[in-house]
Design a protein around this motif. Sequence first.
Motif, PDB file in Angstrom:
ATOM      1  N   THR A  65       0.836  -1.202   0.000  1.00 38.79           N
ATOM      2  CA  THR A  65       0.000   0.000   0.000  1.00 38.79           C
ATOM      3  C   THR A  65       0.870   1.250   0.000  1.00 38.79           C
ATOM      4  O   THR A  65       0.577   2.222  -0.708  1.00 38.79           O
ATOM      5  CB  THR A  65      -0.940  -0.002   1.224  1.00 38.79           C
ATOM      6  N   GLU A  66       1.942   1.225   0.763  1.00 39.53           N
ATOM      7  CA  GLU A  66       2.890   2.350   0.800  1.00 39.53           C
ATOM      8  C   GLU A  66       3.489   2.605  -0.581  1.00 39.53           C
ATOM      9  O   GLU A  66       3.587   3.748  -1.030  1.00 39.53           O
ATOM     10  CB  GLU A  66       4.003   2.053   1.805  1.00 39.53           C
ATOM     11  N   LEU A  67       3.851   1.539  -1.274  1.00 34.72           N
ATOM     12  CA  LEU A  67       4.424   1.678  -2.615  1.00 34.72           C
ATOM     13  C   LEU A  67       3.381   2.178  -3.618  1.00 34.72           C
ATOM     14  O   LEU A  67       3.705   2.969  -4.513  1.00 34.72           O
ATOM     15  CB  LEU A  67       5.041   0.365  -3.075  1.00 34.72           C
ATOM     16  N   LEU A  68       2.134   1.728  -3.471  1.00 37.54           N
ATOM     17  CA  LEU A  68       1.063   2.232  -4.349  1.00 37.54           C
ATOM     18  C   LEU A  68       0.820   3.720  -4.118  1.00 37.54           C
ATOM     19  O   LEU A  68       0.584   4.476  -5.073  1.00 37.54           O
ATOM     20  CB  LEU A  68      -0.222   1.441  -4.132  1.00 37.54           C
ATOM     21  N   ALA A 108      -0.463  12.817   3.898  1.00 38.72           N
ATOM     22  CA  ALA A 108      -1.570  12.457   4.804  1.00 38.72           C
ATOM     23  C   ALA A 108      -1.884  10.965   4.718  1.00 38.72           C
ATOM     24  O   ALA A 108      -2.116  10.310   5.748  1.00 38.72           O
ATOM     25  CB  ALA A 108      -2.806  13.292   4.471  1.00 38.72           C
ATOM     26  N   LEU A 109      -1.892  10.414   3.513  1.00 42.77           N
ATOM     27  CA  LEU A 109      -2.157   8.981   3.356  1.00 42.77           C
ATOM     28  C   LEU A 109      -1.056   8.147   4.008  1.00 42.77           C
ATOM     29  O   LEU A 109      -1.338   7.131   4.654  1.00 42.77           O
ATOM     30  CB  LEU A 109      -2.282   8.614   1.879  1.00 42.77           C
ATOM     31  N   ARG A 110       0.182   8.584   3.860  1.00 41.89           N
ATOM     32  CA  ARG A 110       1.290   7.850   4.481  1.00 41.89           C
ATOM     33  C   ARG A 110       1.211   7.923   6.001  1.00 41.89           C
ATOM     34  O   ARG A 110       1.484   6.936   6.686  1.00 41.89           O
ATOM     35  CB  ARG A 110       2.622   8.400   3.989  1.00 41.89           C
ATOM     36  N   SER A 127      12.636   2.160   6.374  1.00 40.77           N
ATOM     37  CA  SER A 127      12.991   1.634   5.052  1.00 40.77           C
ATOM     38  C   SER A 127      11.808   1.653   4.093  1.00 40.77           C
ATOM     39  O   SER A 127      11.978   1.921   2.904  1.00 40.77           O
ATOM     40  CB  SER A 127      13.518   0.208   5.169  1.00 40.77           C
ATOM     41  N   ALA A 128      10.619   1.380   4.585  1.00 38.74           N
ATOM     42  CA  ALA A 128       9.435   1.395   3.717  1.00 38.74           C
ATOM     43  C   ALA A 128       9.175   2.797   3.183  1.00 38.74           C
ATOM     44  O   ALA A 128       8.831   2.971   2.004  1.00 38.74           O
ATOM     45  CB  ALA A 128       8.215   0.883   4.481  1.00 38.74           C
ATOM     46  N   LEU A 129       9.349   3.799   4.037  1.00 44.41           N
ATOM     47  CA  LEU A 129       9.152   5.178   3.596  1.00 44.41           C
ATOM     48  C   LEU A 129      10.223   5.582   2.586  1.00 44.41           C
ATOM     49  O   LEU A 129       9.921   6.241   1.594  1.00 44.41           O
ATOM     50  CB  LEU A 129       9.156   6.121   4.798  1.00 44.41           C
TER      51      LEU A 129
END
Length: 174
Positions: A65-68, A108-110, A127-129
Amino acid sequence: MSGLVDALVILAVVVLVIARQFRTRRIATDRSWWAAPAVLVFLALREPGLLDPDHRTLSVLLLGTELLIGLATGIGWAWTTKMWRTSDGAVWSRSSKAGAVVWAVGIALRAGLFGLGAALGLHQDSSALLLALAVTLLVRSGIMVRRARTLPPASVQSTAYGDGMPQPSRKEHV
């Protein structure tokens, strides 16, 4: 220490990118536009911790979801950037107010996603961010380079005086 370094790198990149997007700047299509995102990917993948080993499935869903979100932010930001070619053939760009909205929604979504992960008890690493930021910059840069290469040349308009003088082409409006 690694988490602090990652947080500082993320903050520095975000501040630099946001500050630069509202200045008029020349787009260079021949440079390595993918270099900065590649460095961010390397920084994100250099250590373990991208996924929570205790909640692997939820962690993969959260990362996806983070990558999307990063992908959507990059696409939205690229298409809300105004671009124009001047009479000397240079391509210039400047982000619009819509680009600022895209960034605000993406952040905001993140933040909401991070809150959801915390509520679910997931261990979240920076790392995900970093990886999502790399995706955002890579997609945005790729679209901008493609748009710059396909932008029509500046028009030459005839006037009563100064016939054949090159005139800057109109700016692309979003």
